[in-house]
Design a protein around this motif. Structure first.
Motif, short mmCIF file in Angstrom:
data_model
loop_
_atom_site.label_atom_id
_atom_site.label_comp_id
_atom_site.label_asym_id
_atom_site.label_seq_id
_atom_site.Cartn_x
_atom_site.Cartn_y
_atom_site.Cartn_z
N ALA A 257 0.84 -1.20 0.00
CA ALA A 257 0.00 0.00 0.00
C ALA A 257 0.88 1.25 0.00
N ASN A 258 0.23 2.40 0.05
CA ASN A 258 0.95 3.67 0.02
C ASN A 258 0.54 4.52 1.22
N SER A 296 -5.07 2.55 -2.04
CA SER A 296 -3.94 1.68 -2.36
C SER A 296 -4.01 0.32 -1.67
#
Length: 360
Positions: A257-258, A296
């Motif tokens: 993820a971000n 994300s």
């Protein structure tokens, strides 16, 4: 003595110096808690930051030996409306002024901290410098040419492993800047806690044969801690993991993820968070400038479990296939409410279930 806070947009706030007689630069952030200035000041997550307290009177109950969250505070400065020099509390052993001098941290009093907070809410957090005596924008502008360091976690993490003995499960606490409150909660549950440096490898963790892993809070941008990602990725399928604050963000990054920087962050002791499964709203203590990007998460195996009521940002996740969960807020409080303290019990239950599964 006259002391001025200069922000990098050229705005200045003039007041009176207290604490250490040093000039400094840091990221200016605001904290809305009514109490807990000692815990805030000593929270490693405030490394390299100038803390603005919105409560108008600070220092009135002094400082004591028990409420520090680390042995050496790493905050760059403290900015208040009014500082009290004559505290009144039976636990007090020092004034706030003397404590700041002891740790070489400058303070600024006599400024309108709520006006300053509104400024930061409008434009976002920014760097600031504290300068003694008379100064002008022309004389301080060049100080912003130097970027702030990005090695905060390396500086606040323990340099070597140490153990707090207990008769219960063995928990590996990865120290990215851990508050002592996390250790206290684990010890309260009879855990044997092995505290390990931020750059420990998965192989080194497994040599201690832990029953679970705690990923602590810490300062700065989670993307500045790349060594943690292979560690987490390797341990997630094997051991129960509980992440708090920075630990939560690192779990997201390790899963693919971000994260992103919030305009002015969440720092206070009264942030409402809703648990999506039950609809229960918990009042939480928070201190973070970054958040997980929900969009994300789609292909990571993580799902959102908690959400901030105020702005809808992600406040908790869990993994669909591994015994891993995390929250963005601080269930150990200090300062703040203990509404979310039961998350440590959930972690203990996850550890016990995993031990039974492995023993079958």
């Amino acid at each position: 003595m006259k002391r001025t806070l200069w922000l990098e947009d050229g705005t200045s706030f003039v007041g009176t110096a207290f604490g250490a007689s040093v000039e400094t630069i840091g990221e200016v952030v605001f904290q809305t808690g009514m109490t807990g200035y000692q815990e805030m000041l000593s929270d490693p997550s405030y490394c390299d930051q100038l803390i603005v307290l919105t409560n108008p009177l600070i220092g009135n109950y002094g400082v004591n030996r028990e409420d520090f969250e680390t042995t050496v505070p790493m905050a760059k400065g403290l900015i208040v409306k009014e500082v009290c020099d004559t505290p009144s509390n039976f636990r007090s052993t020092a004034t706030l002024h003397d404590t700041l001098k002891r740790f070489n941290i400058p303070g600024l009093a006599g400024v309108d901290t709520r006006m300053l907070t509104r400024h930061l809410r409008s434009l976002g957090v920014m760097r600031g410098v504290l300068v003694d005596g008379d100064s002008t924008w022309e004389t301080v502008q060049h100080r912003f040419d130097v970027l702030l360091p990005t090695n905060q976690v390396e500086r606040v993490s323990t340099k070597r492993a140490y153990v707090s003995t207990g008769s219960g499960p063995r928990i590996a606490l990865i120290d990215f800047g851990a508050k002592l409150g996390i250790m206290r909660e684990l010890v309260k549950r009879d855990c044997e806690v092995v505290v390990l440096p931020h750059d420990v490898t998965a192989e080194e963790v497994m040599r201690y044969e832990p029953d679970g892993v705690m990923l602590s809070n810490g300062p700065g941008d989670p993307k500045d801690v790349p060594t943690a990602l292979p560690l987490i990725e390797r341990l997630m399928p094997t051991l129960p993991i509980f992440g708090i604050c920075l630990g939560h963000q690192l779990i997201a990054l390790a899963s693919g993820a971000n994260t992103f920087k919030l305009p002015f962050g969440h720092r206070g002791a009264n942030h409402p968070v809703v648990e999506l499964e039950t609809g229960a709203v918990t009042i939480t203590s928070q201190n973070h400038g970054y958040a997980v990007d929900e969009a994300s998460l789609a292909t990571t195996g993580l799902v959102v479990t908690h959400r901030a009521v105020n702005d809808g940002t992600v406040e908790g996740v869990k993994h669909l296939h591994h015994p891993t969960f995390s929250v963005q807020y601080h269930p150990e409080a200090a300062p703040g409410p203990y509404d979310a303290n039961d998350l440590f019990d959930r972690f203990m239950q996850l550890v016990q279930e995993n031990k039974q599964k492995v023993g079958m």
